[in-house]
Design a protein around this motif. Structure first.
Motif, mmCIF file in Angstrom:
data_model
loop_
_atom_site.group_PDB
_atom_site.id
_atom_site.type_symbol
_atom_site.label_atom_id
_atom_site.label_comp_id
_atom_site.label_asym_id
_atom_site.label_seq_id
_atom_site.Cartn_x
_atom_site.Cartn_y
_atom_site.Cartn_z
ATOM 1 N N PHE A 22 -11.126 9.722 7.311
ATOM 2 C CA PHE A 22 -10.313 8.599 7.772
ATOM 3 C C PHE A 22 -10.798 8.127 9.141
ATOM 4 O O PHE A 22 -10.844 6.922 9.394
ATOM 5 N N GLU A 25 -13.649 5.886 8.571
ATOM 6 C CA GLU A 25 -13.225 4.606 8.005
ATOM 7 C C GLU A 25 -12.599 3.735 9.088
ATOM 8 O O GLU A 25 -12.904 2.549 9.201
ATOM 9 N N HIS A 29 -13.786 0.160 10.536
ATOM 10 C CA HIS A 29 -12.853 -0.964 10.432
ATOM 11 C C HIS A 29 -12.687 -1.641 11.803
ATOM 12 O O HIS A 29 -12.809 -2.855 11.921
ATOM 13 N N MET A 32 -15.746 -3.610 12.853
ATOM 14 C CA MET A 32 -15.920 -4.876 12.153
ATOM 15 C C MET A 32 -14.924 -5.920 12.659
ATOM 16 O O MET A 32 -15.265 -7.098 12.824
ATOM 17 N N LEU A 65 -0.869 9.756 7.009
ATOM 18 C CA LEU A 65 -1.697 10.079 5.844
ATOM 19 C C LEU A 65 -1.650 11.572 5.536
ATOM 20 O O LEU A 65 -1.552 11.986 4.394
ATOM 21 N N HIS B 30 -14.297 -2.206 0.710
ATOM 22 C CA HIS B 30 -13.849 -1.185 1.653
ATOM 23 C C HIS B 30 -12.551 -1.642 2.298
ATOM 24 O O HIS B 30 -12.097 -2.780 2.091
ATOM 25 N N GLY B 31 -11.928 -0.758 3.077
ATOM 26 C CA GLY B 31 -10.603 -1.028 3.641
ATOM 27 C C GLY B 31 -10.563 -2.322 4.441
ATOM 28 O O GLY B 31 -9.620 -3.118 4.328
ATOM 29 N N TYR B 32 -11.625 -2.549 5.206
ATOM 30 C CA TYR B 32 -11.682 -3.752 6.035
ATOM 31 C C TYR B 32 -11.653 -4.997 5.154
ATOM 32 O O TYR B 32 -10.925 -5.960 5.400
ATOM 33 N N ALA B 35 -8.252 -5.647 3.826
ATOM 34 C CA ALA B 35 -7.379 -6.217 4.863
ATOM 35 C C ALA B 35 -7.654 -7.710 5.046
ATOM 36 O O ALA B 35 -6.735 -8.526 5.153
ATOM 37 N N ARG B 36 -8.969 -8.067 5.046
ATOM 38 C CA ARG B 36 -9.321 -9.487 5.222
ATOM 39 C C ARG B 36 -8.757 -10.338 4.085
ATOM 40 O O ARG B 36 -8.217 -11.404 4.274
ATOM 41 N N TYR B 54 -4.595 1.657 4.617
ATOM 42 C CA TYR B 54 -5.157 2.961 4.227
ATOM 43 C C TYR B 54 -4.114 3.858 3.598
ATOM 44 O O TYR B 54 -4.408 4.645 2.697
ATOM 45 N N TRP B 70 -18.230 6.782 -1.423
ATOM 46 C CA TRP B 70 -18.924 6.355 -0.222
ATOM 47 C C TRP B 70 -20.101 5.464 -0.578
ATOM 48 O O TRP B 70 -20.809 5.723 -1.534
ATOM 49 N N LYS B 80 -16.334 3.573 2.848
ATOM 50 C CA LYS B 80 -15.748 4.052 1.609
ATOM 51 C C LYS B 80 -15.334 2.845 0.786
ATOM 52 O O LYS B 80 -14.605 1.990 1.277
ATOM 53 N N TYR B 82 -13.446 1.162 -2.489
ATOM 54 C CA TYR B 82 -12.364 1.420 -3.434
ATOM 55 C C TYR B 82 -12.511 0.488 -4.611
ATOM 56 O O TYR B 82 -12.877 -0.684 -4.462
#
Lengths: 727, 116
Positions: A22, A25, A29, A32, A65, B30-32, B35-36, B54, B70, B80, B82
């Protein structure tokens, strides 16, 4: 729900890794996001701050989490267990009966498993134990299944083997120590020098044997077992270098073995080197046991192939012993017969133990069927309650889980009590074992046995819990609600499962009953078999070994035996005394070929082997073995060194048709021997046990014909007070 | 505590559904990226801490509706990814039907009230 639980359980041991993942990640995040803000015109500093704000607290998130990954089920489990225990406590008779039944079943299984584990499954306590083998040959030409190795074999293996990392000979015998006030006979062993290094045995004092010690003519040496050293020398470290009289020779003590050294299930108090003369080794003399460690990666098949190669090398390298031709050895058709050392140690007892294990396994199955029936009845009594709960929204899984939990808890309580019973039973087995169990000292209810208990308890719990679940987990709602508790069990469907269970129980019980009845029958049949000698209850035996140097020659030795026998028969209550060198049913086994003067034998073929036993005057009358023809030996025969022998009835019938016809015939063991006259025939003795074939035997007069060493004889005392302390 | 949890559960449910839909529509993300996409779809009406995504992803993963592995992101970072699983698609279809039924029902009920 279950899925989430499983994924959480799987994640249990991986918290740290998941936290790290995590972190990665989140970092990616944040980066970015920050880049995005920079692209919109923020300074890197501002962008990072904005990114953090938009993402939220990383630490806080991480904790959330972690909590999601945790198992909340544990608390629920404990609550359910408490609830179940309370319910069980409300029906104490049911609970006690179930737990007791299970405890007996599981206890028996755990006890037998502990025995099997200690005897069969635990590895040998030696380094490289998987590669330790016993080296046998087989000789189908003379009908010998397991032929022991000889000195010639040993020398060949040492000099030519490509598959043995190490090889050694050993044999066990008793050694007479005359160093102290009272002479004593001590369990001893002979070894070649590589045995102890191969087994990883290090002396606690002094040194091990070297190759030089086993050359004939080297100074006589011996090693002490730890127990004997403590008992006889009080653990005195100055014993090294001291000489003691053992087997009629002064031998120097060179070392002391570590405490607890057992080999092939025997303690060895004194150890001497096996002596030989490399220049004068001949074929034959198969009197030892061979142990080898295979090179890494070599399997038994390859070792056997290598041994087969060495057998042909050996035949060309050594002369045959006197009176035999090399051709005879070829006729024996020697072949390799290597097997794991463990097999030799465990022997036939393995099969018996597994049968016992299967038997107690069936007993446990019966117990389980019984308990399943009880549980079924118990669950049926609750059918209405369960139906109401289903109607109120309890899931099938929930109700099934409760039933399973109840049976699991019962099973584990039974298992706990069973382990306690097993601990007691194992101690009893070790103390009272009716058969000789190898590695008896290894038997205990240890952690492996407890794990076994846990596993079979859980399996039993699941097994007898499954049935009520299958029947009631999906309770037919309307039916149960309408039928109500009282009538519930009267439906045919209900009865089917319980009838099945009863049928299974009866069937299993029948299997056990028939099995045990057969065993008892076999046992009774064996008891009825005439062993060939009479009334062992009034027979006392004792082994007397006369050291080599106690008498000057055989005549003196024979007179010594006669004197001793006469003095023993003077003891009040002793009616008759004699002796024999191979007492029946003691595993004594010495065999060689016999030729009769009135038979012809194919050249270079070994005639059938017969058991060779040395008898004395009165041996058969003392043993109450009936004489079928002729007469027994007399002291006159013995002192006059007459070449006479008594043979067994089956041997007489095989060659001459009847006992009478055998008297007066001439026999010998090799063509170089003078003839020996058969003067009597005695009825057969089952020397190898009542369940084994009767051997054909030649009972030689000592010193005449094929009579072997008679310095060490078993004395037979017939009298009513045998076995009591009064002797 | 209880009410806060309940409220967040409703939100969570909605978020989970949105994420499932996103993964179904766009494939592995991925998570980002998730979110976007949500930011874009909600047109700034749903303001959330992006970290919450997350928690949703973990929850969906535990239920077996999404998978993760990954990979390497566009800018060459380890990330990562998904993706929705078969059972996730089934779940999404069911939830969508539910949602439509309930929102239809609520719409009708609210409509009736305004008419009355």
């Amino acid at each position: 729900m279950l899925r989430v639980l499983i994924s959480r359980l799987l994640g249990l041991g991986r918290h740290r890794r998941m936290d790290q993942e995590f972190d990665e990640e989140a970092a990616a995040h944040l980066e970015m996001l920050a880049q995005r803000f920079v692209a919109r015109g923020m300074s890197p500093e501002e962008a990072r701050g904005a990114a953090r704000k938009q993402f939220g607290g990383v630490t806080r998130m991480k904790e959330d989490l972690r909590e999601m990954r945790a198992v909340p089920a544990l608390e629920t489990l404990l609550r359910d267990a408490r609830h179940t225990l309370r319910r069980l406590a409300r029906s104490p008779v049911f609970t006690a009966a179930t737990v007791l039944t299970l405890a007996l079943g599981i206890g028996a299984n755990t006890a037998i498993f502990s025995v099997i584990h200690g005897v069969l499954l635990k590895p040998l306590p030696f380094p490289g134990r998987d590669r330790l083998v016993s080296v046998w040959q087989t000789a189908p030409g003379v009908k010998i299944r397991d032929l022991n190795p000889s000195i010639a074999d040993y020398v060949t293996y040492r000099e030519h083997s490509r598959t043995f990392e190490d090889v050694a000979l050993w044999n066990g015998f008793s050694i007479t120590v005359t160093e102290f006030a009272e002479p004593e006979s001590v369990a001893g062993m002979g070894v070649t020098f590589r045995l102890f290094p191969m087994l990883g045995v290090k002396p606690v004092l002094g040194r091990l044997f070297t190759e030089k010690d086993e050359f004939r003519g080297s100074p006589r040496v011996l090693m002490l077992g730890h127990g004997y050293w403590m008992r006889r020398f009080g653990g005195d470290p100055k014993v090294i270098g001291r000489r003691i009289m053992a087997d009629g020779a002064a031998r120097e003590i060179i070392g002391v073995l570590p405490p607890g050294f057992w080999f092939m299930d025997q303690p060895h108090h004194l150890v001497v080197p096996i002596l030989y003369d490399r220049a004068n080794v001949r074929l034959g003399g198969y009197n030892f046991q061979g142990v080898a460690r295979l090179r890494p990666g070599v399997d038994i098949a390859r070792a056997n192939a290598d041994l087969a190669r060495m057998i042909s090398i050996e035949m060309g390298s050594f002369p045959a012993p006197e009176g035999m031709s090399p051709k005879m050895f070829e006729e024996a058709r020697l072949a390799p017969n290597i097997r794991p050392l463990m097999d030799d140690l465990v022997g036939d007892i393995g099969k018996t133990l597994w049968v016992v294990m299967a038997t107690v396994g069936i007993v446990l199955l019966i117990a389980c069927a019984n308990i399943a029936n009880l549980l079924l009845a118990r669950t049926e009594a609750r059918a209405q309650e369960l139906a109401v709960r289903r109607a109120l929204g309890a899931s099938k899984g929930r109700i099934g889980w409760e039933i399973i939990l109840e049976s699991l808890i019962l099973a584990l309580m039974g298992g706990g009590a069973g382990a306690a019973i097993a601990a007691g039973m194992v101690r009893l087995v070790v103390a009272l074992t009716p058969v000789r169990l190898p590695r008896l000292d290894q038997i205990a209810v240890d952690s492996t046995a407890l794990l076994f208990t846990f596993v079979i308890s859980s399996a039993a719990g699941l097994a007898f819990g499954a049935l009520p679940v299958l029947k009631h987990g999906g309770v037919a709602l309307a039916q149960s609600l309408r039928a109500g508790g009282r009538n519930a069990s009267s439906s045919r469907h209900r009865h089917f499962a319980r009838n099945m269970l009863t049928a299974v129980q009866v069937a299993l019980a029948l299997v056990l009953l028939i099995g045990s009845a057969l065993m008892i029958r076999t046992f009774q049949a064996m008891r009825k078999v005439d062993p060939g000698f009479g009334d062992p209850g009034s027979l006392q035996t004792l082994r007397v070994s006369v050291p080599d140097n106690a008498t000057r020659n055989e005549q003196e030795l024979l007179r010594l035996h006669q004197n001793l026998a006469e003095r023993l028969s003077g003891i009040p209550g002793v009616s008759q005394v004699s002796m024999i060198n191979g007492l029946p049913m003691t595993g004594f086994m010495s065999q060689d070929p016999i030729l009769a003067s009135d038979r012809t034998y194919a050249a270079n073929q070994i005639p059938p082997l017969r058991r060779f036993i040395t008898a004395m005057p009165g041996t058969f009358s003392t043993l109450s073995v009936p004489l079928r023809a002729g007469r027994e030996l007399t002291w006159t025969d013995v002192h006059a060194r007459r070449r006479v022998a008594v043979i067994s009835e089956s041997f007489a019938r095989e060659y001459w048709g009847s006992a009478q016809a055998a008297v007066g015939r001439l026999i010998r063991s090799t063509v170089r021997d003078p003839w020996t006259e058969v003067i009597g025939v005695v009825s057969d003795i089952r020397h190898d046990g009542v369940d084994q074939r009767v051997p054909t035997v030649v009972y030689w007069a000592p010193g005449g014909g094929g009579g072997r060493g008679f310095g060490s004889m078993t004395y037979l005392l017939r009298g009513p007070r045998a076995g009591s302390e009064s002797y | 505590m209880g009410t806060a949890k309940e409220r967040s559960e409703v939100l969570q449910g909605t978020l989970d559904l949105m994420i499932l839909k996103t993964l179904e529509a766009l494939g592995p993300l991925h998570g980002y990226g998730v979110a976007r996409r949500i930011e874009q779809l909600s047109e700034e009406t749903l303001r959330l801490n992006e970290g919450t995504v997350y928690a949703s992803l973990l929850r969906l993963g535990q239920k077996g509706w999404i998978r993760s592995e990954w990979g390497v992101s566009d800018n060459n970072r380890k990330a990562k990814y998904y993706s929705i699983s078969a059972s996730g698609r089934k779940r999404l279809a069911r939830e969508t039907r539910n949602w439509e039924r309930i929102s239809g029902l609520i719409g009708r009920v609210l409509g009736l009230e305004s008419e009355g």
